[in-house]
Design a protein around this motif. Structure first.
Motif, PDB file in Angstrom:
ATOM      1  N   UNK A  51       3.177   2.874   2.702  1.00 30.21           N
ATOM      2  CA  UNK A  51       2.605   3.108   4.026  1.00 30.21           C
ATOM      3  C   UNK A  51       3.625   2.663   5.070  1.00 30.21           C
ATOM      4  N   UNK A  52       3.695   3.373   6.177  1.00 33.79           N
ATOM      5  CA  UNK A  52       4.672   3.075   7.235  1.00 33.79           C
ATOM      6  C   UNK A  52       4.442   1.709   7.855  1.00 33.79           C
ATOM      7  N   UNK A  53       5.553   1.048   8.159  1.00 37.52           N
ATOM      8  CA  UNK A  53       5.521  -0.238   8.845  1.00 37.52           C
ATOM      9  C   UNK A  53       4.950  -0.052  10.251  1.00 37.52           C
ATOM     10  N   UNK A  54       4.095  -0.967  10.657  1.00 39.07           N
ATOM     11  CA  UNK A  54       3.560  -0.940  12.020  1.00 39.07           C
ATOM     12  C   UNK A  54       2.053  -0.838  12.049  1.00 39.07           C
ATOM     13  N   UNK A  55       1.512  -1.040  13.225  1.00 41.43           N
ATOM     14  CA  UNK A  55       0.067  -0.952  13.471  1.00 41.43           C
ATOM     15  C   UNK A  55      -0.749  -1.912  12.597  1.00 41.43           C
ATOM     16  N   UNK A 106      -3.545   2.709  10.262  1.00 44.18           N
ATOM     17  CA  UNK A 106      -2.754   2.430   9.069  1.00 44.18           C
ATOM     18  C   UNK A 106      -3.143   3.478   8.035  1.00 44.18           C
ATOM     19  N   UNK A 107      -2.146   4.107   7.432  1.00 45.35           N
ATOM     20  CA  UNK A 107      -2.456   5.058   6.383  1.00 45.35           C
ATOM     21  C   UNK A 107      -1.769   6.382   6.589  1.00 45.35           C
ATOM     22  N   UNK A 160     -10.393   8.211  -4.537  1.00 40.34           N
ATOM     23  CA  UNK A 160      -9.971   9.563  -4.899  1.00 40.34           C
ATOM     24  C   UNK A 160      -9.566  10.364  -3.669  1.00 40.34           C
ATOM     25  N   UNK A 161      -9.821   9.819  -2.500  1.00 41.32           N
ATOM     26  CA  UNK A 161      -9.443  10.475  -1.246  1.00 41.32           C
ATOM     27  C   UNK A 161      -8.597   9.503  -0.422  1.00 41.32           C
ATOM     28  N   UNK A 162      -7.791  10.054   0.477  1.00 42.70           N
ATOM     29  CA  UNK A 162      -6.975   9.208   1.343  1.00 42.70           C
ATOM     30  C   UNK A 162      -7.859   8.343   2.235  1.00 42.70           C
ATOM     31  N   UNK A 163      -7.361   7.143   2.513  1.00 46.02           N
ATOM     32  CA  UNK A 163      -8.043   6.202   3.400  1.00 46.02           C
ATOM     33  C   UNK A 163      -7.138   5.988   4.604  1.00 46.02           C
ATOM     34  N   UNK A 164      -7.688   6.135   5.791  1.00 43.81           N
ATOM     35  CA  UNK A 164      -6.960   5.813   7.010  1.00 43.81           C
ATOM     36  C   UNK A 164      -7.774   4.758   7.751  1.00 43.81           C
ATOM     37  N   UNK A 165      -7.127   3.660   8.090  1.00 43.95           N
ATOM     38  CA  UNK A 165      -7.781   2.552   8.788  1.00 43.95           C
ATOM     39  C   UNK A 165      -7.555   2.760  10.275  1.00 43.95           C
ATOM     40  N   UNK A 166      -8.626   2.987  10.998  1.00 44.52           N
ATOM     41  CA  UNK A 166      -8.509   3.280  12.425  1.00 44.52           C
ATOM     42  C   UNK A 166      -8.196   2.020  13.232  1.00 44.52           C
ATOM     43  N   UNK A 167      -7.623   2.214  14.401  1.00 46.75           N
ATOM     44  CA  UNK A 167      -7.239   1.119  15.279  1.00 46.75           C
ATOM     45  C   UNK A 167      -8.368   0.108  15.452  1.00 46.75           C
ATOM     46  N   UNK A 177       0.839  -1.190   0.000  1.00 52.30           N
ATOM     47  CA  UNK A 177       0.000   0.000   0.000  1.00 52.30           C
ATOM     48  C   UNK A 177       0.879   1.245   0.000  1.00 52.30           C
ATOM     49  N   UNK A 178       0.464   2.270  -0.751  1.00 55.42           N
ATOM     50  CA  UNK A 178       1.193   3.528  -0.786  1.00 55.42           C
ATOM     51  C   UNK A 178       0.254   4.691  -0.488  1.00 55.42           C
TER      52      UNK A 178
END
Length: 148
Positions: A53-57, A94-95, A120-127, A32-33
């Protein structure tokens, strides 16, 4: 999240043709980027992909291994497919995520296969949430042509 169309990198056509990428026996990963990665026809290998995407979580650098990979033939059509791909956020989010990239983890240089712009928009996956890329029922890639 239902994946849209997967776009094959230009080099993947060559690598599939010369056997560098073997769709029915190699191991493939999906990374994922962020929206800062701009796919290019000139990209050929995993190291060309920036802003993973950063490693972790719940996300591991390099992405998740595709499971249940199949390469089937029916008439004049070949279809490459796999099971849906999931990540579970744990210990944080994540994101942000924008693009998924599939590459050949068996090939010597981690050759790129295809990418998909997820939204078309950023996705952030919550804890504690699960992010799943639902692959098209028709497969990731479909190769077809007229019979002779």
């Amino acid at each position: 999240m239902a994946a849209g169309n997967w776009i094959m990198y230009n080099s993947a056509r060559k690598y599939i043709g010369d056997g560098t990428i073997d769709l029915d026996s190699h191991t493939f990963k999906c990374m994922l980027t962020s929206n800062s990665y701009t796919p290019s026809a000139l990209h050929t290998v995993k190291t060309d992909v920036t802003n993973e995407v950063s490693n972790g979580n719940g996300y591991t650098s390099g992405g998740a291994t595709l499971s249940s990979v199949t390469f089937n033939y029916s008439g004049t059509t070949a279809t490459w497919d796999a099971a849906d791909i999931s990540w579970t956020a744990s210990g944080g989010s994540i994101g942000p995520i924008r693009i998924a990239v599939i590459y050949d983890d068996t090939a010597a240089n981690d050759e790129l296969v295809c990418y998909c712009i997820l939204d078309t928009a950023d996705i952030t996956v919550s804890n504690l949430s699960v992010f799943t890329i639902q692959l098209n029922a028709s497969g990731i890639l479909t190769l077809s042509g007229a019979s002779s």
